[in-house]
Every structure is written in structure tokens, then in C-alpha cells.
Scaffold this motif. Structure first.
Motif, PDB file in Angstrom:
ATOM      1  N   GLY A 108     -16.166   1.841  -2.212  1.00 16.66           N
ATOM      2  CA  GLY A 108     -14.926   1.602  -1.739  1.00 16.66           C
ATOM      3  C   GLY A 108     -15.203   1.340  -0.161  1.00 16.66           C
ATOM      4  N   SER A 168      -8.985  -0.569  -1.689  1.00 17.94           N
ATOM      5  CA  SER A 168      -9.231   0.597  -0.806  1.00 17.94           C
ATOM      6  C   SER A 168      -9.017   0.006   0.621  1.00 17.94           C
ATOM      7  CB  SER A 168     -10.314   1.729  -0.993  1.00 17.94           C
ATOM      8  OG  SER A 168     -11.689   0.822  -1.061  1.00 17.94           O
ATOM      9  N   ARG A 169      -8.526   0.672   1.295  1.00 18.62           N
ATOM     10  CA  ARG A 169      -8.783   0.136   2.791  1.00 18.62           C
ATOM     11  C   ARG A 169      -8.846   1.266   3.781  1.00 18.62           C
ATOM     12  NH1 ARG A 169      -2.972  -2.395   4.955  1.00 18.62           N
ATOM     13  NH2 ARG A 169      -2.324   0.148   4.630  1.00 18.62           N
ATOM     14  N   ASP A 170      -9.689   1.071   4.738  1.00 15.37           N
ATOM     15  CA  ASP A 170     -10.084   2.189   5.862  1.00 15.37           C
ATOM     16  C   ASP A 170     -10.415   1.369   7.209  1.00 15.37           C
ATOM     17  OD1 ASP A 170     -10.456   4.830   6.858  1.00 15.37           O
ATOM     18  OD2 ASP A 170     -12.287   4.902   5.660  1.00 15.37           O
ATOM     19  N   MET A 189      -3.188   3.698  -1.739  1.00 12.72           N
ATOM     20  CA  MET A 189      -3.335   3.069  -3.005  1.00 12.72           C
ATOM     21  C   MET A 189      -2.691   1.672  -3.095  1.00 12.72           C
ATOM     22  SD  MET A 189      -2.558   6.325  -5.571  1.00 12.72           S
ATOM     23  CE  MET A 189      -2.605   5.260  -7.044  1.00 12.72           C
ATOM     24  N   THR A 208      -5.347   9.510   1.004  1.00 14.28           N
ATOM     25  CA  THR A 208      -5.671   7.897   0.979  1.00 14.28           C
ATOM     26  C   THR A 208      -4.515   7.073   0.464  1.00 14.28           C
ATOM     27  OG1 THR A 208      -6.393   8.000  -1.342  1.00 14.28           O
ATOM     28  CG2 THR A 208      -8.034   8.500  -0.025  1.00 14.28           C
ATOM     29  N   TRP A 223       0.832  -1.281  -0.116  1.00  9.06           N
ATOM     30  CA  TRP A 223       0.049   0.150   0.045  1.00  9.06           C
ATOM     31  C   TRP A 223       0.841   1.183  -0.078  1.00  9.06           C
ATOM     32  CZ3 TRP A 223      -5.276  -0.412  -0.455  1.00  9.06           C
ATOM     33  CH2 TRP A 223      -5.938  -1.523  -0.145  1.00  9.06           C
ATOM     34  N   HIS A 276     -11.547  -4.985  -2.439  1.00  8.86           N
ATOM     35  CA  HIS A 276     -11.092  -5.112  -3.713  1.00  8.86           C
ATOM     36  C   HIS A 276     -11.537  -5.908  -4.823  1.00  8.86           C
ATOM     37  CE1 HIS A 276      -6.858  -6.585  -5.474  1.00  8.86           C
ATOM     38  NE2 HIS A 276      -7.330  -5.837  -6.218  1.00  8.86           N
ATOM     39  N   GLU A 286     -10.375  -1.918  -8.521  1.00 11.83           N
ATOM     40  CA  GLU A 286     -10.556  -0.877  -7.650  1.00 11.83           C
ATOM     41  C   GLU A 286     -10.154  -1.503  -6.080  1.00 11.83           C
ATOM     42  OE1 GLU A 286     -14.487   0.316  -7.442  1.00 11.83           O
ATOM     43  OE2 GLU A 286     -14.552   1.191  -9.514  1.00 11.83           O
ATOM     44  N   SER A 323      -1.226   8.021  -1.707  1.00 10.77           N
ATOM     45  CA  SER A 323      -2.064   8.573  -2.879  1.00 10.77           C
ATOM     46  C   SER A 323      -1.236   9.798  -3.395  1.00 10.77           C
ATOM     47  CB  SER A 323      -3.366   8.889  -2.914  1.00 10.77           C
ATOM     48  OG  SER A 323      -3.858   9.892  -1.625  1.00 10.77           O
ATOM     49  N   GLY A 373     -13.457   6.065  -5.100  1.00 12.17           N
ATOM     50  CA  GLY A 373     -13.790   4.978  -4.128  1.00 12.17           C
ATOM     51  C   GLY A 373     -14.972   5.261  -2.925  1.00 12.17           C
ATOM     52  N   LYS A 415     -14.140   2.993   2.379  1.00 13.05           N
ATOM     53  CA  LYS A 415     -14.568   4.048   3.508  1.00 13.05           C
ATOM     54  C   LYS A 415     -16.008   4.260   3.401  1.00 13.05           C
ATOM     55  CE  LYS A 415     -13.847   9.129   3.841  1.00 13.05           C
ATOM     56  NZ  LYS A 415     -13.181   8.739   5.253  1.00 13.05           N
TER      57      LYS A 415
END
Length: 730
Positions: free
Chosen positions: A459, A309-311, A283, A281, A273, A436, A307, A276, A455, A461
Motif C-alpha cells: 500500500g 490506500s493514501r498516505d 478507507m 487509517t 475517503w 489503488h 486495495e 477505518s 496495506g 504507506k
């Protein structure tokens, strides 16, 4: 306003819920000598006397004090409700039963150990019986093969002399034998024998293998479906058949590999990861991803894009309750109603072990949406696997099973996605979400393309923000106290809960009807210009939650040059309602009840009364819920019958109150900064949706006049909102 003391009581309620924990895994590993030592400590404590003993006297044999039948019964009853009492509960129980706190503590320890041992003995016996049955089947198959004869001459058969059909049967028998050995290995694990290593299956290019850490669950069709809000469900989502017996071993292997990938994706940092370009964020480094997970579910199909993303967030809910929500398709669809338009469990391969969801495995289908008819939904066919890691961490992972379907390549497939849930004190949990997917999004409207690419539409988030918001709302529903000045016409906790339940159904109905779900078809009205109005119809029959007849729905989405927060504050304010609400007809709007259900002042459920300007017209009641988080906002409302609403306010069943919700979905027009949806975040994407009852007779036909009426209604509302917001901005 939000009342802090209300959420303190929520924490206490959730703490009480946290006491109902599954026994720790260490209890299952307790040796016999440890059990005897704890028992002896209890008996020694019970035999202590308050009299001083003469040091010259020879020590007498200790007298053991047995608990009275009343004490045992009281502790048994308490154990059924709470097998893990805390210090405060133990002290209160000891005081009430005239026992020492340590006596109570040791009794509960011994009781938990006894229950665990009984459960394990029963489970082991069941697995032994199944193992013996499998071994007998295996022996029978071997004898049948060894005694095989040639159908032509009657002599012993050899491979070369067998017909093609007989060779295929022999191959099938070998496959069945391998599956029997595999299940025998699982059973051997749970009866205390070492688990042997079995040959890996060659399927879908899985990059790694691990021992199968699943319980032998119920292999049966235990499926559930959220009620279909809009007509027939005989479409693509329901046309997917459950997996065959031959598919199940591959599904299990895929789920185990996906779980390993999810944990590494959630915990890894650079270089997997990377930040960005604007450092707002993270990526996913695609090259590093395919280097770390070289095979997975295979390469990305042509025409798709990735696509990832992680949150993470800390939410006000016990970790076991979160796991239960994610593993129950109805609760999951309800909590994420703004994202999940429809879902269904096709098969339950395992229900987990020891009475919880550890090892639960389900095959599911789901349809994910954005609250606008301009964004196509994303359909997925996937397996969901739940696993406990350590004492206080759980993981739930989804991964697509599209390789099992004899259909063309789907528009969206799900690489290992899901969340890690970590237990925190005071009933809180930390949730880390990884999303993902690979998707063909060329059909997305240009109006929403920046939002989807950011996202915030599908995504991690959005999932985390929605979960955090819903946990706040659920905590509010569980609260028994009514903060001073909040209720208005609500005079009891039962009335408060009934009103919140009615509002929840209203929100679910709105979200199910505003997106581009394949369960219903939108028709674009010709000649409507840039702000296209889309309409659809459905029949409502034999549903106490909706008025009977033909319901006409209309929706449109458009851009506004003001921030989402300003639009949200304008639409939820009852003082500005007569500026845009045509149905209020210029009447004065008064708030009769207000229930705060979140940290933000805009998160609330209200009961509004419209005092008509014309004395000959009766007043109208409106139920409204406004909700906002860092990825979007809603203002949803519905006219309600005064008599039915009085029943709800008195704690009556809200399921029989007929509702036709309308409202607004407010989203940012692209990526936003760390401030979320504040005033400096740019423009807004506003979706306006109306529902009207065209005719009370279900067999009536839809007239062109009805379509023209709803088209005029929605366009007039849009013009009023634009004019009011422009005037306020100026």
C-alpha cells in the motif's frame, strides 16, 4: 548515533540543488514591453553617477554604462551553473565584479528571458515545419482519394463499387487522417493558434476527456532495464511487446484521464475517503468511487479484490530530483529496491517539453514484491505520465494497459495510482501517495495474509515510508563532512561515499534474491516441517560484483511472538552477533567503522571485524547495513575481502568488490498502531536468507551435500535466533 549537524549540511546542499530550477512558466508569457522595461531599468541603473547634479542645469542625456567583457564573461559562466542565483549569490557576484546587486539581478533576468525566447523560437520553427509536413500529407491523401478509379472499368470509383479490400483501405485512410489532424492540433497549440476540439475516441470506457497537454516528444524505443540479478529474463515480464502506433492515441487519452483521477483522489475527503473502524487509517468508499468515476478502466474482474490506500510525508529532497527519480526506471528501481524486484521501460511516447519531465509519457512493466518467498509478486503493464500543476506541484500517475495485451486477465491491475509532489522550503518536498490496485491474492500464504490485507505490504504507506527512508540515505551520501567519532577507519569523504555505494549494491542484491520473483524458481525442501526452507541456484559468470561459480540461495520465513523492533535491535547489535551467527564461530565482533544515515539510530552502515577465537584462523571483515522504517526493517551483511575493502576505504571503485549478501527482513505480522514498529505492536514475520558459493567452477553440478549444508545452516540459525530471543524475553 545520528548527528543533527550532518543533516543541516544536507539541507544546504539540497538548497544549492534547488537553485537549478526550470524557468518559471510566467517567463514564457512575458510581454515585449515588460522585457524592455527591465532592460531600461538596468541601463538606467548602469548610467547613474555619484556626482551631484545642478538642479538649474538642463538635464543631460543619461550616459549608459556597458558591462566590461570580463564582467559579462563571469556572469555567463555563473549563469551556466546557476541561472537563478539567490540574494546571497547575487551580492557575492556584484562584490566580485564591482557592480550593484540590482545590476546583477536585471542582467540575469534579461539573460533568462533571452534564452527562453531563443528556445521558443527554435521549438516553434520545428513545430511549424512538422505542421506543414502533416498538412501536405493530408492534401496528398485527399487528392489520392478524389482521383481514385475503378480497377475494372477505369471510371471514377464509388463506395458501393469498391471491393472489400478497397473499403478497408479507405477506412484505414480515414483513421490516419484523423490522427494527422490530431497531431496538427497539438502543433497548432504550440505555435500560438487555438486548439480545435476533436472527436473523442471510444476506448475502454473512459469517463472524461480533456485537451491533450503533452509535448510532441520522441516516439521511439528509449527503454532501460535494471540489471537482472538472477539469470535469464526471458519470462512474462519481458515478453510484453511495446505498444503499436494504433495503440498510442488510446494510451495518451487514458493517461490524461488517469491524471485527473489521481489529483481528485489525492485531494478529496469524505465521502470518497472515510475513516477505518479503528480511526487509524483511511478507507476508500467503493460506492462513492464508482459514482465519481463511473467508467475508468472498466469494472473489476471476477476473482479480484480492491486495495486502496493514501498516505503522505515530508521528505528531505528537492521536488525536481524526486520527479527525475520516478521518471528514470533505473533510479526508481534502485530507490524502491525493496518493493520493485524488476522493471523495464518498453517505449517512451513523450520526453516532456522545455527540457524537463512536464508531459513525459512512458510505457513500462514492473514486478512488485514483499521480501519473502511466501508472497507472490505482482506484475503490471502500465503507462506512467508526469505533469506539472502550477509553479511548485508535480504529479506522476500509473494506470494499467492490460486491455492492450492479448493475454488472459492478469492477477493484478493498477487503477490510477501515484503521487503528488509539492515543493517546500529548504530543499524539502511534501509527497502525497495514492495506491489503488485490483488483485487476486489467493496464493498469498496465510502467514502473510493479515499483513497484505492491512496495506503495509503493497500500500501507499509502504511506498511513502520507503521513499522517506531512501531520501535520508541519499542525503547522507551527499554529505561531505564526517561527524566527529563516526568514521573509525574511514579517513576521507571519498572513502565514505565508496563504502555507502558498496552497501547500496549489497542491499539491492539481497532484495532482488529474497522475494518470489518469476525471474527465478524456488524449490521447497521436503520434510522441513512448518518452517519450510526454499532453495534456488544460479550461475555467476563474468560479473565482477559476484564471485564466479554456482551460488546457492536459501530462505525461510516464520513468525516470532515479539515485536519487530526488538528483533531488529537484537540482530543489528554486534555484541549479540555470536549468539546467532554461525560463521563468526564464537569470535569477538568489533565495529571498525560506523556511518549513520538516518534519524533512527538503527539506520547505519557498519564495517565489522570478527576476531577468531582460534589463533590459527584469520580474521574476517563483514559489511553490514541495518535499516528501519514504519513498515519494516532489514539487517543485511556480506563477508568482504580485506584487500578489496582497503581499496574502498581509500575511495576506490566499489563495483569490483565481490559480494554474496545474506540477512534478515523483519515485518509486522499485521496492522500496527500509530507507534509504528515499537515494542507494543505485536508479533514479527522474519525472513532469513543465505547465499553461499557452492563451487568456484561455473560448470560444476550442484551436489546434494551442498543443499544439505545450506539447509542445516539456515535451520541452525533460525533455532539460535528463536532461543536467544526467547531467553531475552524471559
Amino acid at each position: 548515533m545520528f548527528q543533527p549537524n550532518m543533516y543541516e549540511s544536507h539541507h544546504q546542499l539540497l538548497d544549492m540543488g534547488a537553485g537549478h530550477k526550470t524557468p518559471d512558466s510566467e517567463l514564457g508569457k512575458m510581454r515585449d514591453d515588460e522585457f524592455e522595461s527591465s532592460r531600461s531599468a538596468t541601463e538606467n541603473l548602469e548610467g547613474l553617477s555619484g556626482d551631484d547634479q545642478d538642479p538649474n542645469q538642463r538635464p543631460k542625456k543619461k550616459r549608459y554604462h556597458r558591462h566590461t567583457q570580463h564582467q559579462i564573461q563571469e556572469m555567463e559562466n555563473f549563469f551556466k551553473e546557476c541561472p537563478h542565483p539567490d540574494d546571497k549569490q547575487r551580492k557575492e557576484l556584484s562584490r566580485r565584479l564591482t557592480l550593484e546587486p540590482l545590476q546583477v539581478k536585471f542582467w540575469f533576468q534579461n539573460k533568462r528571458t533571452q534564452m527562453k525566447a531563443q528556445h521558443e523560437r527554435s521549438e516553434n520553427q520545428q513545430l511549424r515545419n512538422e505542421n506543414e509536413k502533416l498538412r501536405a500529407d493530408n492534401i496528398r491523401f485527399k487528392e489520392a482519394l478524389s482521383n481514385a478509379t475503378c480497377p475494372n472499368c477505369g471510371g471514377p470509383a464509388a463506395i458501393g463499387e469498391m471491393s472489400f479490400d478497397e473499403q478497408q483501405l479507405r477506412i484505414e485512410n480515414a483513421r490516419l487522417r484523423e490522427e494527422i489532424d490530431r497531431i496538427s492540433g497539438i502543433a497548432a497549440k504550440y505555435v500560438g493558434k487555438p486548439l480545435v476540439t476533436y472527436p473523442h475516441m471510444q476506448n475502454q470506457g473512459l469517463h472524461s476527456r480533456s485537451s491533450l497537454d503533452l509535448g510532441v516528444g520522441t516516439f521511439g524505443p528509449q527503454s532501460g532495464m535494471v540489471p537482472d540479478m538472477y539469470g535469464s529474463a526471458g519470462d512474462l515480464l519481458r515478453s510484453v511487446a511495446p505498444p503499436t502506433e494504433a495503440d498510442k492515441p488510446m494510451i495518451i487519452e487514458l493517461a490524461v484521464a488517469a491524471m485527473e483521477e489521481l489529483i481528485r483522489m489525492a485531494q478529496a475527503g469524505d465521502p470518497l475517503w472515510i475513516p477505518s473502524p479503528d480511526n487509524t487509517t483511511e478507507m476508500l468508499n467503493e460506492e462513492e468511487y464508482f459514482r465519481t468515476f463511473p467508467r475508468g478502466i472498466g469494472p473489476m474482474p471476477l476473482g479480484m479484490k480492491s486495495e486502496a490506500s493514501r498516505d503522505s510525508a515530508v521528505v528531505i529532497m528537492n521536488h525536481l530530483n524526486l520527479v527525475e527519480i520516478l521518471m528514470d526506471v533505473n533510479q526508481w528501481s534502485c530507490v524502491f529496491s525493496g518493493i520493485v524486484s524488476r522493471s523495464m521501460t518498453l517505449d517512451v511516447l513523450s520526453t516532456g517539453v522545455a527540457g524537463n519531465f512536464n508531459g513525459a509519457l512512458q510505457v513500462m512493466t514492473a514486478e512488485f514484491q514483499v521480501p519473502s518467498p511466501l508472497v507472490p509478486t505482482r506484475e503490471n503493464y502500465f503507462v506512467r505520465y508526469c505533469k506539472q500543476h502550477g509553479d511548485s506541484t508535480w504529479a506522476v500517475v500509473d494506470v494499467s494497459l492490460d486491455g492492450l495485451r492479448p493475454s488472459p486477465v492478469p492477477r493484478c491491475r493498477r487503477r490510477p495510482s501515484g503521487c503528488l509532489i509539492q515543493e517546500l522550503p529548504n530543499g524539502y518536498s511534501k509527497v502525497m501517495w495514492v495506491e489503488h490496485v485490483e488483485v487476486d491474492d489467493r496464493a498469498v500464504s496465510n502467514l502473510y495474509r493479515a499483513l497484505v490485507n492491512s496495506g503495509l505490504a503493497f500500500g501507499a504507506k509502504r511506498w511513502v515510508s520507503t521513499l522517506d527512508r531512501q531520501c535520508e540515505r541519499l542525503a547522507s551520501v551527499m554529505a561531505n563532512n564526517i561527524p566527529a567519532g563516526e568514521g573509525g577507519v574511514i579517513t576521507s569523504p571519498e572513502g565514505r561515499k565508496s563504502m555507502l555505494k558498496l552497501a547500496e549494491r549489497m542491499v539491492m542484491s539481497f532484495c532482488a534474491g529474497v522475494g518470489a520473483s518469476t525471474a527465478h524458481t524456488w524449490t521447497t525442501l521436503s520434510g522441513s516441517g512448518a518452517d519450510d526452507v526454499r532453495v534456488m541456484t544460479r550461475k555467476s559468470m563474468d560479473d565482477p560484483g559476484r564471485p564466479p561459480g554456482i551460488v546457492l540461495s536459501a530462505a525461510t520465513s516464520f513468525w516470532m511472538p515479539v515485536s519487530p523492533k526488538r528483533v531488529f535491535d537484537f540482530l543489528r547489535d554486534e555484541n549479540s552477533r555470536n549468539e546467532w551467527d554461525i560463521l563468526s564461530n564464537g569470535g569477538l565482533v568489533q565495529e571498525m567503522a560506523h556511518i549513520a544515515n538516518g534519524r533512527d539510530p538503527g539506520n547505519c552502515v557498519s564495517l565489522l571485524r570478527v576476531n577468531s577465537a582460534n589463533s590459527s584462523q584469520s580474521n574476517m571483515l563483514i559489511l553490514q547495513e541495518s535499516s528501519t522504517d514504519s513498515t519494516g526493517s532489514y539487517v543485511i551483511y556480506a563477508p568482504v575481502d580485506i584487500v578489496a575493502m582497503n581499496v574502498v576505504l581509500n575511495g576506490g571503485d566499489p563495483d569490483y568488490v565481490a559480494l554474496l549478501p545474506s540477512g534478515f527482513a523483519i515485518l509486522p505480522d499485521g496492522p500496527v498502531g500509530g507507534g509504528g514498529l515499537d515494542a507494543g505492536s505485536g508479533g514479527s514475520l522474519l525472513t532469513v536468507a543465505f547465499q553461499i558459493l557452492v563451487d568456484s567452477v561455473p560448470t560444476a553440478k550442484l551436489s546434494l551435500g551442498s543443499v544439505a549444508t545450506v539447509n542445516s545452516l539456515i535451520k541452525c540459525t533460525v533455532e539460535r535466533i528463536k532461543a536467544a530471543v526467547a531467553c531475552e524475553t524471559a
